[in-house]
Design a protein around this motif. Sequence first.
Motif, PDB file in Angstrom:
ATOM      1  N   ALA A  11       0.718  -1.273  -0.151  1.00  0.00           N
ATOM      2  CA  ALA A  11       0.172   0.011   0.028  1.00  0.00           C
ATOM      3  C   ALA A  11       0.895   1.116  -0.144  1.00  0.00           C
ATOM      4  O   ALA A  11       1.950   1.166   0.520  1.00  0.00           O
ATOM      5  N   THR A  12       0.367   2.276  -0.760  1.00  0.00           N
ATOM      6  CA  THR A  12       0.980   3.651  -0.579  1.00  0.00           C
ATOM      7  C   THR A  12       0.267   4.496   0.035  1.00  0.00           C
ATOM      8  O   THR A  12       0.711   5.526   0.560  1.00  0.00           O
ATOM      9  N   LYS A  13      -1.121   4.351   0.229  1.00  0.00           N
ATOM     10  CA  LYS A  13      -1.918   5.304   0.860  1.00  0.00           C
ATOM     11  C   LYS A  13      -2.652   4.594   2.282  1.00  0.00           C
ATOM     12  O   LYS A  13      -3.032   3.510   2.135  1.00  0.00           O
ATOM     13  N   VAL A  14      -2.464   5.172   3.523  1.00  0.00           N
ATOM     14  CA  VAL A  14      -2.964   4.639   4.625  1.00  0.00           C
ATOM     15  C   VAL A  14      -3.939   5.717   5.321  1.00  0.00           C
ATOM     16  O   VAL A  14      -3.352   6.627   6.018  1.00  0.00           O
ATOM     17  N   PRO A  15      -5.370   5.435   5.185  1.00  0.00           N
ATOM     18  CA  PRO A  15      -6.244   6.702   5.969  1.00  0.00           C
ATOM     19  C   PRO A  15      -6.478   6.468   7.403  1.00  0.00           C
ATOM     20  O   PRO A  15      -6.892   5.386   7.819  1.00  0.00           O
ATOM     21  N   VAL A  16      -5.796   7.339   8.358  1.00  0.00           N
ATOM     22  CA  VAL A  16      -5.631   7.110   9.435  1.00  0.00           C
ATOM     23  C   VAL A  16      -5.768   8.528  10.350  1.00  0.00           C
ATOM     24  O   VAL A  16      -5.602   9.723   9.478  1.00  0.00           O
ATOM     25  N   GLY A  17      -5.990   8.730  11.512  1.00  0.00           N
ATOM     26  CA  GLY A  17      -6.121   9.814  12.294  1.00  0.00           C
ATOM     27  C   GLY A  17      -4.755  10.170  12.728  1.00  0.00           C
ATOM     28  O   GLY A  17      -3.661   9.543  12.546  1.00  0.00           O
ATOM     29  N   LYS A  18      -4.588  11.388  13.417  1.00  0.00           N
ATOM     30  CA  LYS A  18      -3.458  12.077  13.516  1.00  0.00           C
ATOM     31  C   LYS A  18      -2.523  11.161  14.496  1.00  0.00           C
ATOM     32  O   LYS A  18      -1.257  11.256  14.411  1.00  0.00           O
ATOM     33  N   ASP A  19      -3.147  10.465  15.561  1.00  0.00           N
ATOM     34  CA  ASP A  19      -2.212   9.845  16.460  1.00  0.00           C
ATOM     35  C   ASP A  19      -1.621   8.615  15.851  1.00  0.00           C
ATOM     36  O   ASP A  19      -0.712   7.942  16.274  1.00  0.00           O
ATOM     37  N   GLN A  20      -1.811   8.211  14.494  1.00  0.00           N
ATOM     38  CA  GLN A  20      -1.164   7.185  13.852  1.00  0.00           C
ATOM     39  C   GLN A  20      -0.071   7.627  12.862  1.00  0.00           C
ATOM     40  O   GLN A  20       0.673   6.833  12.272  1.00  0.00           O
ATOM     41  N   GLU A  21       0.428   8.881  13.025  1.00  0.00           N
ATOM     42  CA  GLU A  21       1.295   9.366  11.862  1.00  0.00           C
ATOM     43  C   GLU A  21       2.673   8.803  12.312  1.00  0.00           C
ATOM     44  O   GLU A  21       3.603   8.452  11.430  1.00  0.00           O
ATOM     45  N   GLN A  22       3.113   8.726  13.636  1.00  0.00           N
ATOM     46  CA  GLN A  22       4.680   8.274  13.906  1.00  0.00           C
ATOM     47  C   GLN A  22       4.556   7.016  13.178  1.00  0.00           C
ATOM     48  O   GLN A  22       5.481   6.358  13.012  1.00  0.00           O
ATOM     49  N   HIS A  23       3.290   5.848  13.473  1.00  0.00           N
ATOM     50  CA  HIS A  23       3.558   4.566  13.180  1.00  0.00           C
ATOM     51  C   HIS A  23       3.650   4.483  11.570  1.00  0.00           C
ATOM     52  O   HIS A  23       4.377   3.547  11.183  1.00  0.00           O
ATOM     53  N   LEU A  24       3.202   5.267  10.820  1.00  0.00           N
ATOM     54  CA  LEU A  24       3.326   5.233   9.527  1.00  0.00           C
ATOM     55  C   LEU A  24       4.904   5.608   9.066  1.00  0.00           C
ATOM     56  O   LEU A  24       5.321   5.044   8.239  1.00  0.00           O
ATOM     57  N   GLU A  25       5.540   6.507   9.966  1.00  0.00           N
ATOM     58  CA  GLU A  25       6.907   6.950   9.560  1.00  0.00           C
ATOM     59  C   GLU A  25       7.533   5.677  10.027  1.00  0.00           C
ATOM     60  O   GLU A  25       8.515   5.152   9.161  1.00  0.00           O
ATOM     61  N   MET A  26       7.388   4.730  11.132  1.00  0.00           N
ATOM     62  CA  MET A  26       7.886   3.660  11.475  1.00  0.00           C
ATOM     63  C   MET A  26       8.020   2.494  10.232  1.00  0.00           C
ATOM     64  O   MET A  26       8.486   1.742   9.839  1.00  0.00           O
ATOM     65  N   ALA A  27       6.558   2.341   9.676  1.00  0.00           N
ATOM     66  CA  ALA A  27       6.336   1.431   8.633  1.00  0.00           C
ATOM     67  C   ALA A  27       7.201   1.768   7.377  1.00  0.00           C
ATOM     68  O   ALA A  27       7.467   0.983   6.715  1.00  0.00           O
ATOM     69  N   ARG A  28       7.594   3.246   7.120  1.00  0.00           N
ATOM     70  CA  ARG A  28       8.237   3.559   6.031  1.00  0.00           C
ATOM     71  C   ARG A  28       9.915   2.926   6.484  1.00  0.00           C
ATOM     72  O   ARG A  28      10.592   2.297   5.411  1.00  0.00           O
ATOM     73  N   THR A  29      10.210   3.159   7.644  1.00  0.00           N
ATOM     74  CA  THR A  29      11.500   2.770   8.010  1.00  0.00           C
ATOM     75  C   THR A  29      11.694   1.319   7.942  1.00  0.00           C
ATOM     76  O   THR A  29      12.698   0.771   7.282  1.00  0.00           O
ATOM     77  N   PHE A  30      10.808   0.407   8.195  1.00  0.00           N
ATOM     78  CA  PHE A  30      11.004  -1.218   8.273  1.00  0.00           C
ATOM     79  C   PHE A  30      10.823  -1.651   6.917  1.00  0.00           C
ATOM     80  O   PHE A  30      11.639  -2.258   6.301  1.00  0.00           O
ATOM     81  N   GLY A  31      10.009  -0.865   6.006  1.00  0.00           N
ATOM     82  CA  GLY A  31      10.060  -1.194   4.486  1.00  0.00           C
ATOM     83  C   GLY A  31      11.219  -0.859   3.978  1.00  0.00           C
ATOM     84  O   GLY A  31      11.912  -1.680   2.912  1.00  0.00           O
ATOM     85  N   ASN A  32      11.572   0.266   4.101  1.00  0.00           N
ATOM     86  CA  ASN A  32      12.868   0.751   3.359  1.00  0.00           C
ATOM     87  C   ASN A  32      14.080  -0.184   3.908  1.00  0.00           C
ATOM     88  O   ASN A  32      14.917  -0.485   3.055  1.00  0.00           O
ATOM     89  N   ARG A  33      14.190  -0.399   5.255  1.00  0.00           N
ATOM     90  CA  ARG A  33      15.111  -1.270   5.848  1.00  0.00           C
ATOM     91  C   ARG A  33      15.273  -2.415   5.060  1.00  0.00           C
ATOM     92  O   ARG A  33      16.467  -3.074   4.694  1.00  0.00           O
ATOM     93  N   PHE A  34      14.232  -3.139   4.888  1.00  0.00           N
ATOM     94  CA  PHE A  34      14.005  -4.445   4.136  1.00  0.00           C
ATOM     95  C   PHE A  34      14.526  -4.372   2.750  1.00  0.00           C
ATOM     96  O   PHE A  34      15.399  -5.042   2.235  1.00  0.00           O
ATOM     97  N   ASN A  35      14.127  -3.153   2.137  1.00  0.00           N
ATOM     98  CA  ASN A  35      14.631  -3.065   0.752  1.00  0.00           C
ATOM     99  C   ASN A  35      16.320  -2.973   0.538  1.00  0.00           C
ATOM    100  O   ASN A  35      16.831  -3.476  -0.470  1.00  0.00           O
ATOM    101  N   ARG A  36      16.641  -2.033   1.424  1.00  0.00           N
ATOM    102  CA  ARG A  36      18.259  -1.754   1.630  1.00  0.00           C
ATOM    103  C   ARG A  36      19.107  -3.163   1.894  1.00  0.00           C
ATOM    104  O   ARG A  36      19.847  -3.388   1.220  1.00  0.00           O
ATOM    105  N   LEU A  37      18.621  -3.710   2.879  1.00  0.00           N
ATOM    106  CA  LEU A  37      19.000  -5.084   3.238  1.00  0.00           C
ATOM    107  C   LEU A  37      19.403  -5.839   2.163  1.00  0.00           C
ATOM    108  O   LEU A  37      20.247  -6.747   2.084  1.00  0.00           O
TER     109      LEU A  37
END
Length: 331
Positions: free
Chosen positions: A139-165
């Motif tokens: 997914a590229t778009k995740v409809p969520v409230g403000k409280d989930q913003e940091q979780h989305l940042e972490m999701a990008r981190t984990f996905g990107n880390r997998f890609n790099r590894l």
Amino acid sequence: METVVSGIRSTGNLHLGNYYGAIQNFIKMQHEYNCYFFIADLHSLTTHPTPANLHNNVKQVLVEYLAAGIDPEKATIYVQSDVPEVAELYLYLNMNAYLGELERSTSFKDKVRAQPDNVNAGLLTYPVLMAADIIIHKATKVPVGKDQEQHLEMARTFGNRFNRLYNNDYFPEPYAFTYGSNLVKIPGLDGKGKMGKSEGEGNAVYLSDTPEVIRKKVMRAVTDSGPTVENQEKPQEIQNLFDLMKVVSTEDTYKHFDNLYNTMQVRYGDLKKQLAEDMVNATAPIRERINDIAGDSVYLSRVASLGAEKARESAGRTIREVREIIGFRKF
Ligand code: TYM
């Protein structure tokens, strides 16, 4: 077509925060994107529900998704635990999620404060499971409230880390999405922070609340003794009521009470009565459908199995490719 994923924890009835923060966007997005909306029952295990409560809560969220207007013909609606591929991806992502970053997550710190006797590993790795939920469908778009913003940042981190590894540009980056310009934070009725299930009795208004219950909760909302100067800044508890009015009332109503406040003529009793009626009306169509849908177990079972099938098809494809990328190969 871009893919959308979002979920709501199965901890019981949905409130106005869930509706205006997330579901309202789900309903619009289902017409424009390839959508997956799920019920996060694995996430709810951090609070150790009994089997009966777990099941009832999953059912309640499913019923309220449908009652709110998510169309199972358009979007894929499924129960998270029906898709074991999610748990598998969670395991892989956990290998590259680090203690320090997980401990720094705001929601983890909040939970440690709220439930110091139950700081389990599931709570710590909650954002990893959430990342798995999202990237399993790429997914590229995740409809969520403000409280989930940091979780989305972490999701990008984990996905990107997998890609790099694995040196493979496999997972796209998911971003929090809303149709308005800013992610939404719906305040509660306690005069403090956000509307939430665990914020105490009377703080949240549920989609399934009867009109009488809604009126009672709103009339008990915290207020002060009124403005003392013209055009003064509103204290938090009053601002919260105006913020709620902004989502459930018409613009004219909002302006009317805002003007009364600014000219020091506001009567909180009147404001609350209006707010309560507007909440009753905003939730009426959903409330009316909840009971009908809850009674139709054949329909619910059809929706859940169709959703599970479609979600597993997409998740299964990702897991097969991820296994290949990681190096789990057949002899
Ligand atoms: P949860 O179950 O706490 O909340 C579900 C959705 O409702 C939104 N929300 C609010 N929005 C505005 N104001 C509020 N007061 C308010 N309260 C709740 C939340 O932002 C959320 O969008 N971890 C997630 C569930 C989840 C998930 C996912 C979401 C699991 N995996 C993958 C998206 C993608 C959660 O606990 O939300």
